[in-house]
Design a protein around this motif. Sequence first.
Motif, PDB file in Angstrom:
ATOM      1  N   VAL A  93      -3.979   0.814  11.415  1.00  0.00           N
ATOM      2  CA  VAL A  93      -3.478   1.874  10.544  1.00  0.00           C
ATOM      3  C   VAL A  93      -4.159   3.161  10.981  1.00  0.00           C
ATOM      4  N   GLN A  94      -3.373   4.170  11.340  1.00  0.00           N
ATOM      5  CA  GLN A  94      -3.989   5.406  11.853  1.00  0.00           C
ATOM      6  C   GLN A  94      -4.713   6.151  10.735  1.00  0.00           C
ATOM      7  N   PHE A  95      -5.723   6.946  11.131  1.00  0.00           N
ATOM      8  CA  PHE A  95      -6.547   7.673  10.153  1.00  0.00           C
ATOM      9  C   PHE A  95      -5.690   8.415   9.126  1.00  0.00           C
ATOM     10  N   GLU A  96      -4.610   9.030   9.610  1.00  0.00           N
ATOM     11  CA  GLU A  96      -3.758   9.846   8.740  1.00  0.00           C
ATOM     12  C   GLU A  96      -3.159   9.040   7.595  1.00  0.00           C
ATOM     13  N   ASP A  97      -3.071   7.715   7.758  1.00  0.00           N
ATOM     14  CA  ASP A  97      -2.512   6.868   6.687  1.00  0.00           C
ATOM     15  C   ASP A  97      -3.619   6.179   5.884  1.00  0.00           C
ATOM     16  N   THR A  98      -4.812   6.790   5.901  1.00  0.00           N
ATOM     17  CA  THR A  98      -5.925   6.267   5.094  1.00  0.00           C
ATOM     18  C   THR A  98      -6.504   7.419   4.275  1.00  0.00           C
ATOM     19  N   ASP A  99      -7.427   7.107   3.398  1.00  0.00           N
ATOM     20  CA  ASP A  99      -8.055   8.170   2.600  1.00  0.00           C
ATOM     21  C   ASP A  99      -9.415   8.571   3.194  1.00  0.00           C
ATOM     22  N   GLU A 100      -9.573   8.343   4.502  1.00  0.00           N
ATOM     23  CA  GLU A 100     -10.873   8.613   5.132  1.00  0.00           C
ATOM     24  C   GLU A 100     -11.306  10.073   4.948  1.00  0.00           C
ATOM     25  N   GLU A 101     -10.361  10.999   5.180  1.00  0.00           N
ATOM     26  CA  GLU A 101     -10.681  12.428   5.046  1.00  0.00           C
ATOM     27  C   GLU A 101     -11.257  12.731   3.654  1.00  0.00           C
ATOM     28  N   LYS A 102     -10.556  12.174   2.651  1.00  0.00           N
ATOM     29  CA  LYS A 102     -10.963  12.416   1.256  1.00  0.00           C
ATOM     30  C   LYS A 102     -12.364  11.872   0.994  1.00  0.00           C
ATOM     31  N   ARG A 103     -12.614  10.663   1.520  1.00  0.00           N
ATOM     32  CA  ARG A 103     -13.928  10.048   1.305  1.00  0.00           C
ATOM     33  C   ARG A 103     -15.018  10.879   1.991  1.00  0.00           C
ATOM     34  N   ALA A 147     -15.755  13.970   0.095  1.00  0.00           N
ATOM     35  CA  ALA A 147     -16.537  13.656  -1.112  1.00  0.00           C
ATOM     36  C   ALA A 147     -17.940  13.150  -0.761  1.00  0.00           C
ATOM     37  N   LYS A 148     -18.241  13.140   0.545  1.00  0.00           N
ATOM     38  CA  LYS A 148     -19.546  12.718   1.063  1.00  0.00           C
ATOM     39  C   LYS A 148     -19.936  11.300   0.613  1.00  0.00           C
ATOM     40  N   LYS A 149     -18.907  10.461   0.441  1.00  0.00           N
ATOM     41  CA  LYS A 149     -19.185   9.050   0.094  1.00  0.00           C
ATOM     42  C   LYS A 149     -19.509   8.297   1.373  1.00  0.00           C
ATOM     43  N   PRO A 150     -20.454   7.329   1.323  1.00  0.00           N
ATOM     44  CA  PRO A 150     -20.694   6.527   2.533  1.00  0.00           C
ATOM     45  C   PRO A 150     -19.441   5.697   2.835  1.00  0.00           C
ATOM     46  N   LEU A 151     -19.117   5.575   4.137  1.00  0.00           N
ATOM     47  CA  LEU A 151     -17.883   4.872   4.507  1.00  0.00           C
ATOM     48  C   LEU A 151     -18.132   3.356   4.516  1.00  0.00           C
ATOM     49  N   THR A 152     -18.074   2.763   3.368  1.00  0.00           N
ATOM     50  CA  THR A 152     -18.237   1.305   3.304  1.00  0.00           C
ATOM     51  C   THR A 152     -16.899   0.643   3.060  1.00  0.00           C
ATOM     52  N   GLY A 161      -9.386   3.272   1.916  1.00  0.00           N
ATOM     53  CA  GLY A 161      -8.113   3.091   1.226  1.00  0.00           C
ATOM     54  C   GLY A 161      -6.963   3.216   2.213  1.00  0.00           C
ATOM     55  N   ILE A 162      -6.121   2.192   2.257  1.00  0.00           N
ATOM     56  CA  ILE A 162      -4.946   2.211   3.146  1.00  0.00           C
ATOM     57  C   ILE A 162      -3.773   2.734   2.323  1.00  0.00           C
ATOM     58  N   LEU A 163      -3.099   3.787   2.850  1.00  0.00           N
ATOM     59  CA  LEU A 163      -2.077   4.474   2.057  1.00  0.00           C
ATOM     60  C   LEU A 163      -0.652   4.086   2.433  1.00  0.00           C
ATOM     61  N   ARG A 164      -0.539   3.201   3.406  1.00  0.00           N
ATOM     62  CA  ARG A 164       0.815   2.834   3.839  1.00  0.00           C
ATOM     63  C   ARG A 164       0.810   1.397   4.355  1.00  0.00           C
ATOM     64  N   GLN A 165       1.819   0.660   4.002  1.00  0.00           N
ATOM     65  CA  GLN A 165       1.898  -0.738   4.418  1.00  0.00           C
ATOM     66  C   GLN A 165       2.107  -0.821   5.932  1.00  0.00           C
ATOM     67  N   ALA A 166       1.358  -1.714   6.578  1.00  0.00           N
ATOM     68  CA  ALA A 166       1.486  -1.873   8.035  1.00  0.00           C
ATOM     69  C   ALA A 166       2.266  -3.145   8.357  1.00  0.00           C
ATOM     70  N   VAL A 167       3.003  -3.084   9.460  1.00  0.00           N
ATOM     71  CA  VAL A 167       3.663  -4.320   9.928  1.00  0.00           C
ATOM     72  C   VAL A 167       2.824  -4.876  11.077  1.00  0.00           C
ATOM     73  N   ALA A 205       0.835  -1.210   0.000  1.00  0.00           N
ATOM     74  CA  ALA A 205       0.000   0.000   0.000  1.00  0.00           C
ATOM     75  C   ALA A 205       0.865   1.252   0.000  1.00  0.00           C
ATOM     76  N   SER A 206       0.445   2.282  -0.746  1.00  0.00           N
ATOM     77  CA  SER A 206       1.125   3.587  -0.732  1.00  0.00           C
ATOM     78  C   SER A 206       0.082   4.626  -1.133  1.00  0.00           C
ATOM     79  N   SER A 207       0.468   5.904  -1.070  1.00  0.00           N
ATOM     80  CA  SER A 207      -0.532   6.934  -1.386  1.00  0.00           C
ATOM     81  C   SER A 207      -0.917   6.891  -2.870  1.00  0.00           C
ATOM     82  N   THR A 208       0.009   6.388  -3.699  1.00  0.00           N
ATOM     83  CA  THR A 208      -0.328   6.307  -5.129  1.00  0.00           C
ATOM     84  C   THR A 208      -1.020   4.988  -5.459  1.00  0.00           C
TER      85      THR A 208
END
Length: 417
Positions: free
Chosen positions: A110-120, A123-128, A131-137, A64-67
């Motif tokens: 994975v903390q909120f900051e490493d997800t696309d939750e804010e963006k979703r 965009a007023k999309k329902p949170l179903t 997106g994980i933006l960083r690989q977790a160990v 996972a990465s931001s791109t």
Amino acid sequence: MISVEEALEKVLSYVDVLEPEDEPLLNSLGRVLAEDVYSDIDIPPLDNSAMDGYAVQAESTEGASSTSPRILRIIGEVAAGYIATEEVTPGTAIRIMTGAPIPKGADAVVQFEDTDEEKRKAAKKPLTEIGILRQAVKGLNIRGAGEDISKGSMALKAGTVLRPQEIGVLASLGKDAVPVIRRPVVAVLATGDELVDIKEPLPPGKIYNSNTYSLAAQVSRYGGIPKILGIARDNIKALEDKIKQARAADLLITSAGVSVGEYDVVKDVLARLGEVTFWTVRMKPGKPLAFGVLRLGKRRIPHLGLPGNPVSSMIAFEQFARPAILKMLGRKDLTKPTVKARSEGRIDNKDRRRVFARVRVIKRDGQYFACLAGPQGSGILTSMTQANGLMIVPEDKPGIEVGEEVQVQMLDWNEEM
Ligand code: AMP
Ligand code: MG
């Protein structure tokens, strides 16, 4: 005349650590823990999240990465204080808050900051899904059960002085009462025909009894419970009657009546009701100081007969009563904090006693300086209000010169000064 050290050693040899008692947690600040405290539980009790974020399987985030986000399906949410009913499986996530137990199946958060939750959300999309933006160990942002205190381990040792942080640890273990060493009851008795209680008008020739109040406040400050016995007049009968009221105390402190005058009957009474261990100490102020043990009923009660002058009694209290109280409380460090300072005044020590000069210590350019706190007469109590320390002139020195390095016993220990 004995030295300050010999006198202190004698006083301390007559007092012992008192018994333990259970005290409500909030009353135990500053007290000494009487027993080792073991934990009945794991702290924290369960693996839980250190962050607000998403509980996942680390494997689901591989690459996972931001791109190139990894999209996971959200199957639930869990807040602190609740247990998730769902189980995290490959490709799924549970929204989780800090402190919430880790759901079954998850091994990373994975903390909120490493997800696309804010963006979703924007965009007023329902949170179903998320997106994980960083690989977790494995283990990321997970606080393990028992990582602070594990069940069955010793959390605090007997002898610990309880500070706010220890009180917090005890609370985290669910202790609402703690075994601490009992506080000593210290009877305080003023003596003198000239004394008038502060509630009374002041007739000619009399003075207000101030010693009882400064001494009782010192007792409280160092953790004792003062028991005020009032004023005894300067005769054997009156003094004996009052002293007998100290029967339930752990220590009796009297002031005045220990000099060589005709009306100084404290030593005589101490000798009649018990024995005098020593009288007069090589110090200034505070030379006429009597110590011994009273036999009152079945009890033997140490009795410290302080001098009457208000400054002398306070300074002698610091040297002898304070360590005695601390020892009874179970404290190990009985010495007063001392700093090295440069003297800004001259002090004579003609009769070669240990002088405790009242000083104001200030810090300048990282160094301590000690200025004399006004006139040094032992009746001038306001000099104590100007002072924050006692400059020590050793008994083998003829005095202290301006600029000389000295030791100062701090009455108030405050790095800011
Ligand atoms: P004494 O040790 O009895 O000779 O007292 C020495 C000085 O201390 C005298 O000036 C007393 O008046 C004074 N003094 C004694 N007891 C007290 C007290 N409780 N409060 C204030 N001053 C006192
Ligand atoms: Mg007197």
